[in-house]
Every structure is written in structure tokens, then in C-alpha cells.
Motif scaffolding. Structure first.
Motif, short mmCIF file in Angstrom:
data_model
loop_
_atom_site.label_atom_id
_atom_site.label_comp_id
_atom_site.label_asym_id
_atom_site.label_seq_id
_atom_site.Cartn_x
_atom_site.Cartn_y
_atom_site.Cartn_z
N TYR A 95 0.82 -1.20 0.00
CA TYR A 95 0.00 0.00 0.00
C TYR A 95 0.86 1.26 0.00
O TYR A 95 0.60 2.21 -0.71
CB TYR A 95 -0.94 0.03 1.21
CG TYR A 95 -1.57 1.39 1.38
CD1 TYR A 95 -1.17 2.27 2.38
CD2 TYR A 95 -2.53 1.84 0.47
CE1 TYR A 95 -1.72 3.54 2.48
CE2 TYR A 95 -3.08 3.11 0.57
CZ TYR A 95 -2.67 3.96 1.58
OH TYR A 95 -3.20 5.21 1.67
N LEU A 96 1.90 1.24 0.83
CA LEU A 96 2.69 2.46 1.05
C LEU A 96 3.30 2.99 -0.25
O LEU A 96 3.38 4.20 -0.45
CB LEU A 96 3.80 2.18 2.07
CG LEU A 96 3.29 1.89 3.47
CD1 LEU A 96 4.41 1.34 4.35
CD2 LEU A 96 2.70 3.13 4.11
N VAL A 97 3.71 2.08 -1.11
CA VAL A 97 4.32 2.52 -2.36
C VAL A 97 3.23 2.61 -3.43
O VAL A 97 2.52 1.63 -3.68
CB VAL A 97 5.41 1.52 -2.81
CG1 VAL A 97 6.02 1.97 -4.12
CG2 VAL A 97 6.45 1.35 -1.74
N GLN A 98 3.11 3.74 -4.02
CA GLN A 98 2.02 3.96 -4.97
C GLN A 98 2.01 2.93 -6.10
O GLN A 98 0.96 2.47 -6.51
CB GLN A 98 2.12 5.36 -5.56
CG GLN A 98 0.91 5.73 -6.40
CD GLN A 98 1.02 7.17 -6.89
OE1 GLN A 98 1.87 7.49 -7.71
NE2 GLN A 98 0.20 8.03 -6.36
N ALA A 99 3.19 2.55 -6.56
CA ALA A 99 3.28 1.61 -7.68
C ALA A 99 2.65 0.27 -7.34
O ALA A 99 2.26 -0.48 -8.23
CB ALA A 99 4.74 1.42 -8.08
N ASN A 100 2.55 -0.05 -6.07
CA ASN A 100 2.02 -1.35 -5.65
C ASN A 100 0.56 -1.31 -5.23
O ASN A 100 -0.03 -2.32 -4.88
CB ASN A 100 2.82 -1.89 -4.45
CG ASN A 100 4.29 -2.04 -4.77
OD1 ASN A 100 4.67 -2.19 -5.93
ND2 ASN A 100 5.12 -1.97 -3.74
N TYR A 148 -0.64 -11.14 -7.95
CA TYR A 148 0.68 -11.04 -8.58
C TYR A 148 1.03 -12.41 -9.14
O TYR A 148 0.43 -13.42 -8.78
CB TYR A 148 1.74 -10.67 -7.55
CG TYR A 148 1.77 -9.23 -7.08
CD1 TYR A 148 1.77 -8.93 -5.72
CD2 TYR A 148 1.85 -8.16 -7.98
CE1 TYR A 148 1.85 -7.63 -5.27
CE2 TYR A 148 1.92 -6.86 -7.52
CZ TYR A 148 1.93 -6.60 -6.17
OH TYR A 148 2.00 -5.31 -5.71
N TYR A 150 8.80 5.52 -6.46
CA TYR A 150 7.50 5.55 -5.80
C TYR A 150 6.37 5.19 -6.74
O TYR A 150 5.39 4.57 -6.36
CB TYR A 150 7.28 6.94 -5.20
CG TYR A 150 6.00 7.08 -4.42
CD1 TYR A 150 5.06 8.04 -4.76
CD2 TYR A 150 5.74 6.26 -3.33
CE1 TYR A 150 3.87 8.16 -4.04
CE2 TYR A 150 4.56 6.38 -2.61
CZ TYR A 150 3.64 7.34 -2.97
OH TYR A 150 2.47 7.46 -2.27
N THR A 151 6.52 5.60 -8.00
CA THR A 151 5.38 5.48 -8.91
C THR A 151 5.56 4.47 -10.04
O THR A 151 4.59 4.06 -10.66
CB THR A 151 5.08 6.84 -9.59
OG1 THR A 151 6.26 7.26 -10.28
CG2 THR A 151 4.68 7.88 -8.57
#
Lengths: 348, 356, 236
Positions: free
Chosen positions: B229-234, C37, C230-231
């Protein structure tokens, strides 16, 4: 003190053997020992003989009815001296004679004792994630045999989907049993075929870990299950059971051969409960002062060569009281035990 | 579904819950998102039930989130936990009550590890001494605040002003209970009712008049997943898991969701908003969604506390429709009144999800 | 035996959570990561078994440098079910620790994300004594929090006071300002137990990787590398 003594202590022509447990092991041993001219007395906790096999519908791999089989084993039942509804409450050995008192206050003096107190099925309630006793239509292998014998409850559905779950309570550290119960795979294949015969429109799945088809004709039965009856075998262990909104059952498994986690809806789940040491066996071991093995079954003197002999002289054991066995193995074991008792009594 | 089967399981997993003298260790997430809940816990214990609960200023995070996001080493986390125990003993308490479920799981796991491996415990003692000069005693009891409320649920019922009943239909409110993964999945004996059919929240709901819904994805993780959750990419992982739960519970038409974990109500609340924006889908409540409450909020409602002191204004999914169902009397404007000050600002409304 | 393998074998988490595996799949069956995943905890356990039994350091390095170990959500649902008392979720913890301490985390897209977590959660622990802190949880980093949260942030002191919380105030209460002496103790603990060292390692290898990737790197949340890790998700 009032008691009934079944043996005349002063004059005994035949040596006496006490057999505890009138399942097929106890019955077979009784018949063999009577043929060898011993006086045989049997104590049985239920009010019938034949044990678990009596409660089973048909055998594998040949689909024999169990009732005639038990009759064959027991021979002429009037010849058998069985005390029903009794368990040993007291036991002591002195100078080679075993003195046993049952809970009905019956006194027996025997020159040898054979323990054939069998097994119990793993209580499937303990696998909480399977929902036995909580969700409808989650049943055990024993429940299914009972349905075959007494009739299936109405489901209102024509085509049913069955899932057989192997290894319930076996090969499972969390259930407390690391061992394999040996016979459940063959039983599952047998029952799967029986379901297909009973419900021609059904779809049947077996969720297995390994297919332990080690006995004569077992592998052929497995092949027949797939080819003739179209039973699907999925290499997966059941992880969780839930109930859908429409009351059908939802399972979560991973098909390990394709590495795919999946969910499936089923109408019936049959849990293949494994064999556990029976409480009777364990309490009798305590009564007689003999040891249990690591898995809680009665410990035998030596693997391979002395598997009917316990650490106590004159005290013998046969059948599933020492571990999971097929019917064939149980009967062989019972004959082997009878021979061991005979050799012991001859040398006394 | 057979109730007797479940009852057998609940009887098996009865854990001992001490009745007083609690050392409270606050939760990072709950202090931020549900501070009213933590305060309500203290208030219920102190003011309603006359219990002794210590809420002191020196304790910190247990580092649970950081540990499960793997940025903090195991030894560091263990030593921080040891410091927390040291503070507990220093304050004169033996019953440790961590507000967070991840903390509860972590403390349980650490105590188990030390029990099996005393040499590790000794290493941590040495670390703590070296870094802070402190020594510590292990707690006599480690319990979760939801365990405490569970054990006191009938005491709370005695003082209840409302029940979990829909006053229009007279039927019990249909409640989804969601247990945090780290409560009993790791050590089933640590949870009331075990891991499969936990009773800690179900017991509260039933005692207070509601009805518990079972649904196929009940035991699924809400999808926090820490780094997922913490990392936007995930973040897709997180929303996908929560969505799966919503899809599964929808046919049962829940009136509310009650949870005992800090993160879970956050996700069960916010992802409803996000799903409504992304897919136009709302899971119930006539377009208002399903309120996801903490157990303290639920207890507070049953006791008739001011919903704005409970912190219901922190939820994105409006709780007011539920209050109406319960016949709960409250002042909507009081949400913005704080002492003698008034909050002028009003939250923006989402585009799809209806809010009050 | 290689140092890496030795390190892995000695981790208490491997010692406790890696037993024989019969590949039953009960873990994968209920694993949230396996649903969404391309991840299979059963296969991960098999890989780790193979690495340890063959002492295959190359394979271990490959595992620690890849994305595969970063999918797990550490929910521990696997622990409840495994009939052999394995815990893939805990094995993952040991692998991720080793991946970071050895610097290999920077070789994978998912591993590189650890920088973001260190600079948010990690630093907030040392600066505030909490893993998360209200006004840092802004809608730029976490837009899904919704407009209601924005309103909370805009009026944080009053909204918190209404609930009896003391946002960043002295004394006890929710979101109080943790006293400096306690923050100092936390810092010392991190220093002595290797916590600071891990933070430094994460920074160091991230910086090197940023250079390799030709991205700007500084200690803020605004530099190119931070925003990227992050993105960036290559598997949309």
C-alpha cells in the motif's frame, strides 16, 4: 464381593486366551486360536462385532459387501464367546496368568491376552478451516459410507459436484499427526467411483497430495476412475472452506501442477479422515502398563520380526491398534498374532 | 450453518483476559486516523467501568509497520519492544495492551521467540541496556483492547442506550466483522475463538443485538500488505484485495463493518470511495456505502456517546445513515463545534459516493 | 560456504519457518499476493530450499536481486494453514532483510521502492516516534485518502481536539508530541542494533543506482529518483 468367574481355576484343560476387541482382527485371531484348540473369550465395547468394517458399505478395490465378508471371517457366531458392551476396568498379571475384570464385573483369568482394539477416525471438527459441523454438506468418509448404507439426504439438485479431500488429519503437523494413514487414497477412489455410480450426473473431484495406490489392483482402480468414470484428480490440498450465498460450498486450493491458485464451488465435500490411535488402545496400554509409540499407537517389540508382541510377556497385539492397515493386512496380522500366541502358550 | 459447531470452537479458544490494571500502548495508525477510538477505549474503561488503565507519554511506536515493510531489522524492533516493556514495568503494570493489531501480533511473536530461544532474549536485554541503560520485565499478560471490550461486553450492555437494531424494521443490524490478520492467524491460541471462527468481534455484535454475517471472503486480508500500500506503484494489490471482500459481502447487504485492526477500517473505508470514483460502483447503503467502524466506535454508539467525540467525522463513508437506522439521537452540527470554537471549513464531496 | 548463504541459514526466521515442504499449496491457495501477482509462496519455499541445500550462492543473489521477493504482503495467512509448520511470509522477511543489507535490493524495480519507505516510515519513527504522522500523510503521496481527510488535515488541531486527542502537544494522549528523551532512546536503539546501518545502506545503494540510471538524487521526496521508485510500475 460378588463376582462372576468364568473360569474354573482348579481344573483347566485348555489354555485360555482373552481377546480385547471384536473387530475383524479380533474375530480372525479368535477363530484361528479356537481352531488351534484354545479357549477364547472376547470382550467388545460395542454391542456388535465387526468393528469399523461393519460400518463400511463396500471394500476396495473389488467392491465387496462388507457384511458377508465379516460373516466369513467370524465363521459360526454362536461358537464365539463375546461379551458385548464391556471394556476392561482392571488388569494384573501374576505368574503368567492375566487377571482382568471388566466394567460389568466379569472376571477373566487368561494365559495370554491379545489386544485388538483398533483405530478411531480423526475427528474432522479439529480441522476448523474445513467447516465440518458448521457448513452443511461437509461430510467425512464415514458419513458417506453411512449415506450409501442408509440413503442420501435430499438435495433437490440433479447434478451434484463432489470434492474428495485427501489427507484430513494425516501428514499434518497442525492436526498433530505427521504420518500417512495409508488407506484413505484408495478409499477416496472407491468412494468417488461409488458416487459416480450413485449420481450419474455428478461431477467428482479428488484433491490429493500423492496417490498412494500401493495394493493389488489399486492402480488399476485409479486408472478406471479417470477413464471410465471421468473423475478429476487435482494435486492440491484443501486450504479453506466457505459457504456461498446460494449455500453451495466454496473451496480455496492451489493446483500445484499448474501453479494456479483457484476457487471452486462444490455441493458436497467429503473429508478423508485418517486413522488415529483409538482411545481404547491408549487406555488399555495404560491399564496393562505397556508403552505407546511416537504416534500414540501401541508399541511393538521389534519391527518386521515381532510386530505382534509387546514388551510384556504374554501380551500380544494385532490389527490397527499398532498403526494404519488395510483389511488384508489386518487379517494377516491377526493370523500372525494367533501364531505368536500359540507359540508362546506351547512353550509355557 | 450449524451454530453448535462454532460454539465448540469458541469454547476451545477461551483465553484468559485480566480484568483490570492495563498498560495501554497506542497505535500509530489509530492515533492518526481514529484517535477518538483510542480515547473512547480509555473513557469506557475508566468512566463507565472504573478500571485502571495507564496512558503515559513516553511510549512510542513498536516499529511494526516499518518492520513488516522490512526497513527496520529484527533486532531493532525487538529492542524497541523491550523498551516498551520496560516502560510498562516502570509504570508498575504487568498487563500490556497494545492498541494496534500488528503490534499485538508482533509482541506475541517476539515473546514466543524469546521463550523458545532465551539466548535471543538475552541479546536483546544487552542491546537495551547498552543503548538506554534500561532493563525490562516481560508482561504477565499480553492482550488486545478488543479482547478487553469483548470480556466486558455484557457490562457495556448493562449501560447501553442503543442496541444494534434497525428501528424501522425491528431486525438486528447485519454486521460484517473483520478481524485483523495479525490477531490470530499467527498464533490461533492468542485469539478469542482462534483463527478460523474468531469470536472477539462476533461476541460484541451479538451481545449488543446485532447479527453477524458470514461470507466467503470473511477471512481474507483487507489488503494492507504494508509496502503493497505504502508505495504507490504497488497500490493496486491493496485495492484489489479490499474490492474482493466487498464483492463477496455485497449480496448479504451488510449495515456495517466492524474491525479490530487500525489499518483495516482505513482500507475498508477509503477504498469504497476510490472504487466509487474509478468504477462508479457503491456497495450498499443506498449510495452512501457501508460504514466501516472500529469496535470502540461501535461500543461508543451502543453507549450513546457523542458521535463526533467518537471520531465518526474521520470516516470518508458517512456513518450518519447508520445512526438513523439505529434511531440514534445526535446533533449533526456539533461535528464542527470544538469547545467555544467553530470549524468553518467543510469537506469537499466526492463525485460519486454520497456523503452527509 | 558463502557468507550470504551462511547469513540466511542463521537467521532465526529461516531456522524457525523453513521446514520440509510437501508442496501441498495450502499457502498459495489463500495468499493474497498469489491472487493478484505472479507470485507463489510454495514455489518461493522450494527455491529457498534448493538454494540452501545446494549452497547455491549465485541463485541466492539472483533471488535477492529480483522482484519476486517483494510481492508478499506479510499478512501471515500462510502460517495458519501449512501442515508442515512453514511460514513463507516469515521466510520473505529474512530474504528482504538480506537483500537490503547486501545492497542487492537496488537491482530490482520493487526492491528499489524501499527507499521511499525508509524516507517516510523509517524517518518518521526517528523524528516523531510514530510510523505515520498526520500532516505528512498528504493527498499528494496518498490521494486515495479522499476529500474528507483533506478537511481533517486542513483543520487538524480542532478536529483532533474534538476527539480528545492532542495533536503534537505535550503530555499523554493521541498523537502527543513524544518527549525528546524518548526519541533519543529510540535513536540509540537504532544505532546499537543496526537500524541506522540499514537506513544508511538503503540510502547508499539507492544513490549509486540513481547515478547508474542517470537520475537526480537528493535527500528529499521530490527528487527524480524518489518519484520514480515511488510510482514506476512496469507491469501495468
Amino acid at each position: 464381593m460378588n463376582f462372576v468367574c468364568n473360569t474354573d481355576m482348579t481344573e483347566r484343560l485348555k489354555k485360555k486366551v482373552l481377546i480385547i476387541g471384536a473387530g475383524i482382527a479380533g474375530l480372525e485371531a479368535a477363530v484361528q486360536l479356537m481352531n488351534l484348540n484354545y479357549d477364547v473369550e472376547v470382550i467388545e465395547k460395542e454391542n456388535f462385532y465387526g468393528g469399523h468394517v461393519k460400518q463400511w458399505f463396500k471394500t476396495f478395490p473389488d467392491f465387496q459387501d462388507t457384511k458377508p465378508l465379516i460373516d466369513l471371517i467370524a465363521g459360526k457366531p454362536d461358537n464365539l464367546n463375546i461379551h458385548f458392551g464391556s471394556v476392561p476396568g482392571f488388569a494384573e498379571e501374576q505368574n503368567g496368568i492375566f487377571h482382568v475384570i471388566t466394567d460389568k464385573n466379569l472376571h477373566i483369568h487368561a494365559d495370554a491376552v491379545l489386544i485388538s482394539t483398533g483405530f478411531e477416525l480423526f475427528d474432522a471438527h479439529r480441522k476448523e478451516e474445513y467447516g465440518y459441523g458448521i457448513f452443511n454438506h461437509v461430510i467425512t468418509n464415514a458419513d458417506l459410507e453411512s449415506f450409501f448404507q442408509n440413503g442420501f439426504p435430499e438435495t433437490g439438485k440433479l447434478s451434484l459436484r463432489f470434492g474428495f479431500i485427501h489427507c484430513v488429519g494425516s501428514r499434518d503437523a497442525k492436526a498433530g499427526n505427521l504420518y500417512c494413514s495409508k488407506v484413505c487414497c484408495a478409499t477416496a477412489v472407491k468412494q468417488a467411483i461409488e458416487v459416480r455410480q450413485h449420481f450419474p450426473d455428478s461431477e467428482v473431484y479428488c484433491f490429493y497430495m500423492d496417490m498412494r495406490m500401493f495394493g493389488k489392483q489399486y492402480e488399476e482402480l485409479f486408472q478406471q476412475a479417470q477413464e471410465k468414470y471421468g473423475i478429476h484428480f487435482v494435486r492440491a490440498r484443501l486450504s479453506e472452506v466457505n459457504q456461498n450465498f446460494d449455500q453451495s460450498l466454496l473451496i480455496k486450493v492451489e493446483d500445484t501442477l499448474t501453479s494456479k491458485p483457484m476457487k471452486m464451488s462444490l455441493d458436497y465435500i467429503v473429508l478423508m479422515s485418517g486413522m488415529e490411535p483409538s482411545v481404547s488402545s491408549q487406555s488399555i496400554a495404560t491399564l496393562f502398563g505397556i508403552a505407546l509409540d511416537n504416534e500414540g499407537f501401541i508399541k511393538v517389540s521389534k519391527p518386521f520380526i515381532a510386530e505382534n508382541i509387546t514388551e510384556k510377556k504374554g501380551l500380544f497385539v494385532a490389527g490397527t491398534a499398532t498403526g494404519p492397515k488395510t483389511i488384508t493386512e489386518t487379517l494377516n496380522d491377526a493370523r500372525s498374532a494367533a501364531l505368536a500366541v500359540h507359540q508362546y502358550l506351547n512353550s509355557k | 450453518m450449524e451454530l453448535t459447531g462454532k460454539q465448540k470452537i469458541w469454547e476451545k479458544y477461551q483465553k484468559e483476559i485480566p480484568s483490570d490494571s492495563y498498560y495501554y500502548a497506542r497505535s500509530c495508525i489509530r492515533q492518526n486516523f481514529w484517535p477518538g477510538s483510542e480515547n473512547t477505549f480509555i473513557k469506557i474503561l475508566r468512566e463507565e467501568l472504573g478500571k485502571d488503565i495507564k496512558d503515559e507519554a513516553h511510549h512510542t511506536t513498536c516499529t511494526g509497520i516499518a518492520y513488516h515493510s522490512d526497513v527496520v531489522p529484527l533486532e531493532t524492533t525487538m529492542t524497541v519492544v523491550a523498551r516498551q516493556f520496560s516502560l510498562m514495568s516502570e509504570s508498575g503494570y504487568e498487563h500490556f495492551v497494545p492498541s494496534c493489531i500488528t503490534s499485538f501480533g508482533l509482541y506475541t511473536e517476539i515473546l514466543e521467540t524469546w521463550h523458545e530461544h532465551p539466548e535471543i532474549e538475552q541479546t536483546i536485554r544487552n542491546f537495551l541496556k547498552e543503548s538506554t541503560g534500561r532493563t525490562f520485565e516481560k508482561p504477565k499478560f499480553l492482550i488486545h483492547p478488543s479482547d478487553v471490550i469483548y470480556s466486558l461486553r455484557y457490562e457495556i450492555l448493562k449501560k447501553a442506550r442503543y442496541r444494534l437494531i434497525n428501528i424501522e424494521t425491528g431486525r438486528p443490524l447485519q454486521c460484517v466483522e473483520h478481524i485483523g490478520c495479525h490477531y490470530a492467524k499467527m498464533f490461533p491460541d492468542a485469539g478469542v475463538g482462534g483463527a478460523e471462527f474468531p469470536h472477539v468481534l462476533a461476541g460484541m455484535v451479538e451481545a449488543w443485538g446485532g447479527e453477524v454475517i458470514d461470507y466467503p471472503e470473511r477471512r481474507s486480508c483487507c489488503g494492507f500488505g504494508f509496502r503493497q500500500y505504502l508505495v504507490q506503484a504497488n497500490r493496486g494489490y491493496s485495492i484489489a484485495n479490499t474490492k474482493r471482500k466487498f464483492e463477496s459481502m455485497e449480496p448479504y447487504k451488510p449495515d456495517l463493518i466492524v474491525t479490530n485492526c487500525p489499518g483495516c477500517p482505513y482500507f475498508l473505508d477509503r477504498w469504497q470511495y476510490v472504487i466509487s470514483e474509478m468504477e462508479g460502483k457503491i456497495y450498499g447503503g443506498d449510495g452512501y456505502g457501508i460504514p466501516a467502524l472500529t469496535y470502540e466506535e461501535l461500543a461508543g454508539l451502543v453507549l450513546g456517546y457523542n458521535p463526533w467525540e467518537l471520531g465518526l467525522q474521520m470516516h470518508q463513508v458517512s456513518v450518519e445513515p447508520l445512526l438513523r437506522k439505529m434511531g440514534f439521537l445526535y446533533d449533526p452540527a456539533d461535528k464542527y463545534v470544538v469547545g467555544n470554537q467553530i470549524i468553518q471549513d467543510r469537506p469537499d464531496h466526492p463525485d460519486v459516493l454520497k456523503v452527509l | 560456504m558463502s557468507e550470504l548463504i551462511e547469513h540466511l541459514k542463521n537467521d532465526i526466521r529461516i531456522r524457525e519457518s523453513l521446514n520440509a515442504c510437501i508442496h501441498c499449496g495450502t499457502c498459495t491457495a489463500i495468499c493474497p499476493a498469489a491472487s493478484f501477482y505472479d507470485y507463489d509462496p510454495r514455489e518461493l519455499t522450494a527455491q529457498v530450499h534448493e538454494i540452501i541445500s545446494r549452497q547455491d550462492e549465485d541463485k541466492l543473489k539472483e533471488l535477492l536481486s529480483g522482484d519476486y521477493i517483494w510481492y508478499c504482503g506479510e499478512c501471515m495467512s500462510c502460517k495458519t494453514r501449512c501442515p508442515k509448520d512453514n511460514v513463507p511470509g516469515v521466510i520473505i522477511e529474512a530474504l528482504r532483510s538480506l537483500s537490503q543489507d547486501s545492497g542487492l535490493f537496488a537491482e530490482s524495480e520493487k526492491g528499489r521502492q524501499q527507499l521511499m519507505i525508509k524516507r517516510s516510515i523509517g524517518e518518521w519513527i526517528l523524528n516523531y516516534g510514530y510510523c505515520v504522522v498526520g500532516d505528512h500523510l498528504n493527498l499528494d503521496l496518498f490521494p486515495e485518502q479522499g476529500p474528507n481527510w483533506q478537511w481533517v488535515l486542513d483543520n487538524i488541531e480542532l478536529v483532533f481536539e474534538k476527539q480528545g486527542a492532542h495533536f503534537m502537544k505535550e503530555g499523554s494522549g493521541a498523537m502527543r508530541k513524544v518527549p525528546q528523551q524518548d526519541l533519543d532512546e529510540l535513536y540509540e536503539i537504532f544505532k546499537v542494533t543496526g537500524g541506522l546501518k540499514r537506513f544508511e545502506t538503503i540510502e547508499k545503494f539507492s544513490e549509486t543506482k540513481a547515478q547508474q540510471m542517470g537520475m537526480e538524487f537528493d535527500e528529499t521526496h521530490d527528487c527524480e529518483y524518489f518519484k520514480h521508485v515511488y510510482t514506476h510500475n512496469s507491469k501495468k
